[in-house]
Design an enzyme around this catalytic site. Sequence first.
Site, short mmCIF file in Angstrom:
data_model
loop_
_atom_site.label_atom_id
_atom_site.label_comp_id
_atom_site.label_asym_id
_atom_site.label_seq_id
_atom_site.Cartn_x
_atom_site.Cartn_y
_atom_site.Cartn_z
N ALA A 140 0.80 -1.23 0.00
CA ALA A 140 0.00 0.00 0.00
C ALA A 140 0.83 1.28 0.00
O ALA A 140 0.29 2.38 0.11
CB ALA A 140 -0.94 0.00 1.20
N ASP A 187 6.83 -7.63 5.42
CA ASP A 187 7.11 -8.45 4.24
C ASP A 187 6.05 -9.54 4.23
O ASP A 187 6.02 -10.40 5.13
CB ASP A 187 8.52 -9.06 4.35
CG ASP A 187 8.83 -10.00 3.19
OD1 ASP A 187 7.92 -10.36 2.42
OD2 ASP A 187 10.01 -10.39 3.07
N VAL A 188 5.18 -9.52 3.22
CA VAL A 188 4.03 -10.44 3.24
C VAL A 188 4.43 -11.91 3.13
O VAL A 188 3.61 -12.80 3.41
CB VAL A 188 3.00 -10.11 2.13
CG1 VAL A 188 2.35 -8.77 2.37
CG2 VAL A 188 3.62 -10.19 0.73
N TYR A 227 5.64 -14.64 -13.23
CA TYR A 227 4.54 -13.73 -12.85
C TYR A 227 3.20 -14.27 -13.33
O TYR A 227 2.20 -14.24 -12.62
CB TYR A 227 4.85 -12.36 -13.46
CG TYR A 227 3.92 -11.24 -13.12
CD1 TYR A 227 4.04 -10.55 -11.91
CD2 TYR A 227 2.93 -10.80 -14.01
CE1 TYR A 227 3.20 -9.47 -11.61
CE2 TYR A 227 2.09 -9.74 -13.73
CZ TYR A 227 2.23 -9.07 -12.53
OH TYR A 227 1.40 -8.01 -12.23
N ALA A 276 2.16 -17.11 -11.17
CA ALA A 276 1.67 -16.62 -9.87
C ALA A 276 0.27 -16.03 -10.01
O ALA A 276 -0.61 -16.30 -9.18
CB ALA A 276 2.63 -15.56 -9.31
N LYS A 277 0.05 -15.24 -11.05
CA LYS A 277 -1.25 -14.58 -11.20
C LYS A 277 -2.35 -15.56 -11.60
O LYS A 277 -3.52 -15.38 -11.22
CB LYS A 277 -1.14 -13.44 -12.23
CG LYS A 277 -0.25 -12.28 -11.77
CD LYS A 277 -0.65 -11.74 -10.42
CE LYS A 277 -0.15 -10.35 -10.14
NZ LYS A 277 -0.49 -9.90 -8.76
N ARG A 297 2.39 2.62 -2.44
CA ARG A 297 2.31 3.41 -3.71
C ARG A 297 1.37 2.69 -4.68
O ARG A 297 0.85 1.61 -4.38
CB ARG A 297 3.71 3.56 -4.31
CG ARG A 297 4.27 2.23 -4.79
CD ARG A 297 5.70 2.34 -5.24
NE ARG A 297 6.06 1.19 -6.07
CZ ARG A 297 7.31 0.81 -6.33
NH1 ARG A 297 8.31 1.48 -5.82
NH2 ARG A 297 7.53 -0.23 -7.10
N SER A 310 -3.90 -10.58 -12.76
CA SER A 310 -3.41 -9.74 -13.86
C SER A 310 -3.83 -10.37 -15.19
O SER A 310 -4.02 -11.60 -15.26
CB SER A 310 -1.88 -9.67 -13.81
OG SER A 310 -1.35 -9.15 -15.01
#
Length: 251
Positions: A12, A61-62, A152, A155-156, A14, A140
């Site tokens: 959160a 850090d998630v 990516y 993951a998405k 940016r 995404s």
Amino acid sequence: MTHSKVAIVTGAARGIGAAVARGLAGDGFAVALFDLDEAGVKEGAAAITADSGKAIGLSVDVSDTDRVETAVAQVAEELGAPTVLVNNAGITRDNLLFKMTDGDWDSVIGVHLRGSFVMSRAVQKHMTEQKWGRIVNLSSTSALGNRGQANYSAAKAGLQGFTKTLAIELGKFGVTVNAIAPGFIATEMTAATAERIGVSFEDFKAGAAAAIPVGRVGQPEDIAHLVSFFVSEGASFISGQVVYAAGGPTD
Ligand SMILES: NC(=O)c1ccc[n+]([C@@H]2O[C@H](COP(=O)([O-])OP(=O)(O)OC[C@H]3O[C@@H](n4cnc5c(N)ncnc54)[C@H](O)[C@@H]3O)[C@@H](O)[C@H]2O)c1
């Protein structure tokens, strides 16, 4: 029983996450902003507070289970039981397959998939106790396949399966789980992609806009608006869905 109105937004500091945090504050939620960038979330929380909202910013850090557990407990203590979670934190480590390193793969899967799992597991107990909750995961259009993004896109796409499974498991507790799959949104993430391929951000955005039916690239607020809808009371019969927000149809 009325439920607590407390939201956690990851990533959160940016971009999309910052706009989502502002949007949820405007919807009347107390908001906890989580990010690696501590100064960024403290600034975002201060801006919300100055605007008569309630917010805190925490360095998290998630993908770090212990840190996530303590930070979620702190939110419950300081703001009340979190009933909204937006899993938005993300990174890219683009490379063609033959050049993609183990590190490129593990870091992207670690933030998006492991991070969303660890966050959701930590927050679900509050939602199920409150018998109300909303989880929104950031997927995404890359989930459909995108050159240079094997990590990516995996993951998405994985987040879409994760979303549907949590929707099945948590529905009986009044918790809905949905995913938003944005197309091109103008943020530092897309600016960094332009820089990596050696194109100015303005040219990169203009090129993208030419291929988008509504004739423009997306802005973080376009996604914040959809999050506000998913977390609203009226959206309680919509769960396990993936909405593509890309200015036009996707295949
Ligand atoms: N910008 C786009 O075009 C676009 C398109 C589709 C999906 N998305 C997704 O939307 C989300 C937000 O993207 P954005 O464009 O605002 O990106 P951004 O790079 O501007 O912001 C991402 C934020 O996540 C934070 N972050 C990264 N790793 C973290 C971690 N381990 N723990 C906590 N915070 C972490 C960063 O510090 C940063 O503040 C991401 O999940 C991204 O994959 C973006």
